[in-house]
Scaffold this motif. Structure first.
Motif, PDB file in Angstrom:
ATOM      1  N   ILE A 133       0.835  -1.209   0.000  1.00 25.12           N
ATOM      2  CA  ILE A 133       0.000   0.000   0.000  1.00 25.12           C
ATOM      3  C   ILE A 133       0.860   1.246   0.000  1.00 25.12           C
ATOM      4  O   ILE A 133       0.618   2.183  -0.776  1.00 25.12           O
ATOM      5  CB  ILE A 133      -0.935  -0.003   1.225  1.00 25.12           C
ATOM      6  N   ALA A 134       1.861   1.291   0.875  1.00 22.15           N
ATOM      7  CA  ALA A 134       2.733   2.464   0.952  1.00 22.15           C
ATOM      8  C   ALA A 134       4.134   2.012   1.356  1.00 22.15           C
ATOM      9  O   ALA A 134       4.295   1.180   2.250  1.00 22.15           O
ATOM     10  CB  ALA A 134       2.196   3.476   1.952  1.00 22.15           C
ATOM     11  N   THR A 135       5.125   2.569   0.671  1.00 24.07           N
ATOM     12  CA  THR A 135       6.531   2.312   0.989  1.00 24.07           C
ATOM     13  C   THR A 135       7.225   3.648   1.153  1.00 24.07           C
ATOM     14  O   THR A 135       7.067   4.533   0.316  1.00 24.07           O
ATOM     15  CB  THR A 135       7.216   1.517  -0.131  1.00 24.07           C
ATOM     16  N   THR A 136       7.969   3.817   2.235  1.00 18.76           N
ATOM     17  CA  THR A 136       8.654   5.083   2.474  1.00 18.76           C
ATOM     18  C   THR A 136      10.117   4.979   2.061  1.00 18.76           C
ATOM     19  O   THR A 136      10.679   3.880   1.934  1.00 18.76           O
ATOM     20  CB  THR A 136       8.579   5.494   3.952  1.00 18.76           C
ATOM     21  N   SER A 137      10.727   6.139   1.872  1.00 20.48           N
ATOM     22  CA  SER A 137      12.140   6.176   1.499  1.00 20.48           C
ATOM     23  C   SER A 137      13.040   5.685   2.625  1.00 20.48           C
ATOM     24  O   SER A 137      14.229   5.434   2.402  1.00 20.48           O
ATOM     25  CB  SER A 137      12.534   7.598   1.093  1.00 20.48           C
ATOM     26  N   ASP A 138      12.523   5.546   3.845  1.00 17.29           N
ATOM     27  CA  ASP A 138      13.289   4.969   4.948  1.00 17.29           C
ATOM     28  C   ASP A 138      13.323   3.444   4.885  1.00 17.29           C
ATOM     29  O   ASP A 138      14.010   2.809   5.689  1.00 17.29           O
ATOM     30  CB  ASP A 138      12.690   5.388   6.290  1.00 17.29           C
ATOM     31  N   GLY A 139      12.524   2.876   3.964  1.00 23.73           N
ATOM     32  CA  GLY A 139      12.478   1.417   3.841  1.00 23.73           C
ATOM     33  C   GLY A 139      11.302   0.777   4.547  1.00 23.73           C
ATOM     34  O   GLY A 139      11.195  -0.464   4.548  1.00 23.73           O
ATOM     35  N   ASP A 140      10.424   1.560   5.153  1.00 21.68           N
ATOM     36  CA  ASP A 140       9.238   0.997   5.802  1.00 21.68           C
ATOM     37  C   ASP A 140       8.210   0.626   4.736  1.00 21.68           C
ATOM     38  O   ASP A 140       7.838   1.453   3.904  1.00 21.68           O
ATOM     39  CB  ASP A 140       8.630   2.006   6.774  1.00 21.68           C
ATOM     40  N   ARG A 141       7.747  -0.616   4.779  1.00 27.48           N
ATOM     41  CA  ARG A 141       6.785  -1.095   3.794  1.00 27.48           C
ATOM     42  C   ARG A 141       5.509  -1.531   4.497  1.00 27.48           C
ATOM     43  O   ARG A 141       5.555  -2.331   5.440  1.00 27.48           O
ATOM     44  CB  ARG A 141       7.377  -2.252   2.994  1.00 27.48           C
ATOM     45  N   HIS A 142       4.382  -0.988   4.042  1.00 24.62           N
ATOM     46  CA  HIS A 142       3.069  -1.318   4.600  1.00 24.62           C
ATOM     47  C   HIS A 142       2.364  -2.219   3.590  1.00 24.62           C
ATOM     48  O   HIS A 142       1.849  -1.759   2.574  1.00 24.62           O
ATOM     49  CB  HIS A 142       2.261  -0.051   4.869  1.00 24.62           C
ATOM     50  N   SER A 143       2.361  -3.501   3.879  1.00 24.63           N
ATOM     51  CA  SER A 143       1.877  -4.490   2.924  1.00 24.63           C
ATOM     52  C   SER A 143       0.371  -4.361   2.685  1.00 24.63           C
ATOM     53  O   SER A 143      -0.404  -4.070   3.610  1.00 24.63           O
ATOM     54  CB  SER A 143       2.190  -5.904   3.419  1.00 24.63           C
ATOM     55  N   GLY A 144      -0.033  -4.594   1.455  1.00 23.67           N
ATOM     56  CA  GLY A 144      -1.451  -4.614   1.114  1.00 23.67           C
ATOM     57  C   GLY A 144      -2.018  -6.014   1.062  1.00 23.67           C
ATOM     58  O   GLY A 144      -3.162  -6.211   0.655  1.00 23.67           O
ATOM     59  N   LYS A 145      -1.225  -7.021   1.484  1.00 20.43           N
ATOM     60  CA  LYS A 145      -1.676  -8.409   1.385  1.00 20.43           C
ATOM     61  C   LYS A 145      -2.942  -8.654   2.195  1.00 20.43           C
ATOM     62  O   LYS A 145      -3.900  -9.258   1.703  1.00 20.43           O
ATOM     63  CB  LYS A 145      -0.557  -9.343   1.861  1.00 20.43           C
TER      64      LYS A 145
END
Length: 384
Positions: A200-212
């Protein structure tokens, strides 16, 4: 900054009946005003009053302020329709969608929301009650409930109209609150946010919010709706009605959570937030039929709006950037090549050999464009 606060009303059966009769009368009157406006091509509030004010008061038993709000509601609906036509949101001239919408007057659901101002609705915040005008007379002492934060917001910042809404047999008031703007902190850098479907959203810090999880939930809801519609029994229809907003609430809760985490991190580190400008993406993107449902249920606009308003409340700068080629551009050397993306999740630069998760790389490019865009826009402001 304007925010809305929704509180739940707790009316007695008699009070609920009066509220329901009021909404029905107001929306039947709105339908009449809409037909007159459409027939006479008269859409300004002032002009509509001359044609409809006395009639709807007499026929529907509306008080003066209620009648004024009905007329204004119709005028606002046509203003929004004409704005959508001008902006091309209903298709070009001669399109089937545009012809279908413009060939008949706007109609209002019998239970559609009705606005009230301070003359016909008053709040007793300390007592947690409201007094509201209805077709059965003024109702006093209708209890409402809300969180401590909502009540504090109402007490400090409520201003303007409130909308009466009936949803699934429950009554709500949606009040407008005018919150003072918080000064925007000049950012030291930007957090880039890449929006997607698989993630859903990925930040430039490497945090990934999965849409699964969200996508799996949507697939389950879609399969359930299909089964209930095929069964078509009374109990199936009742269950479908009860669950019809479940998916939207689930997605909104996830978007609120993601937006809060992104804004909190940006505020903590003194950075701004750079978002992709994805306006019109549904018209630009061409997908196979099985993928269209996924794209059109993707609530990227909602997530972006949540980030924007939470950032405004926190004094965090937000800038929208052009997303073109951010997924094909190397965030290390700037080389652009379609072959940099061998698959959906992988980025491997064919020029310098830099490798990173594709969404993280795109988010870093968005962050860099945010820095450049902020510098350009504020250099222009300083020059002015």
């Amino acid at each position: 900054m304007r925010l809305v606060v929704q509180v739940k009303l707790l009316p007695t059966p008699e009070q609920a009946a009066a509220l329901e009769a009021t909404l029905h009368a107001a929306n039947r009157a709105a339908d009449l005003v809409s037909r007159i406006a459409f027939t006479q091509r008269c859409f300004r509030t002032y002009d509509l009053r001359k044609h409809t004010y006395d009639r709807i008061k007499a026929e529907f038993g509306l008080a003066a302020q209620a009648a004024q709000h009905v007329i204004k509601k119709v005028a606002d609906a046509y203003r929004a329709l004409h704005a959508n036509i001008r902006n091309g949101n209903l298709g070009p001239q001669g399109s089937a969608c545009r012809a279908r919408v413009t060939s008949k007057p706007i109609t209002f659901r019998i239970g559609a929301a009705q606005p009230f101002d301070d003359r016909c609705l008053s709040w007793q915040i300390d007592a947690r009650t409201v007094s509201i005008w209805t077709v059965a007379g003024r109702l006093r002492g209708i209890a409402f409930t809300g969180s401590a934060a909502q009540v504090a917001m109402l007490a400090a910042h409520r201003k303007g109209e409130s909308d009466l809404v009936c949803r699934d047999g429950m009554w709500f008031l949606i009040a407008t609150c005018d919150v003072p703007d918080r000064p925007i902190t000049v950012p030291d850098a930007f957090v880039g946010v890449d929006l997607g479907i698989a993630t859903i959203a990925t930040t430039s810090d490497g945090d990934r919010h999965s849409g699964k999880g969200l996508n799996a939930h949507r697939h389950r809801q879609r399969r359930l709706r299909r089964r209930l519609q095929a069964k078509a029994t009374k109990s199936a229809k009742r269950l479908a009605r009860r669950r019809r907003r479940k998916e939207a609430r689930f997605a909104a809760n996830i978007n609120h959570t993601i937006a809060k985490q992104i804004v909190t991190e940006a505020e903590r580190t003194g950075r701004g937030i750079a978002l992709e400008d994805l306006g019109g993406i549904r018209e630009r993107v061409r997908l196979r039929k099985p993928q269209r449902v996924t794209l059109h249920s993707w609530s990227f606009h909602q997530l972006g709006s949540f980030i924007a308003y939470k950032a405004a409340r926190a004094g965090v700068a937000v800038i929208h950037v052009d997303p073109a080629y951010t997924s094909q551009t190397c965030s290390s050397c700037g080389h652009v090549d379609k072959r940099n993306r061998p698959d959906q999740a992988t980025f491997a630069c064919t020029s310098c050999g830099f490798a990173e998760h594709a969404d993280v790389n795109a988010a870093r490019n968005i962050a860099a464009r945010g820095v450049a865009g902020w510098a350009v826009s504020h250099a222009a402001d300083d020059a002015a």
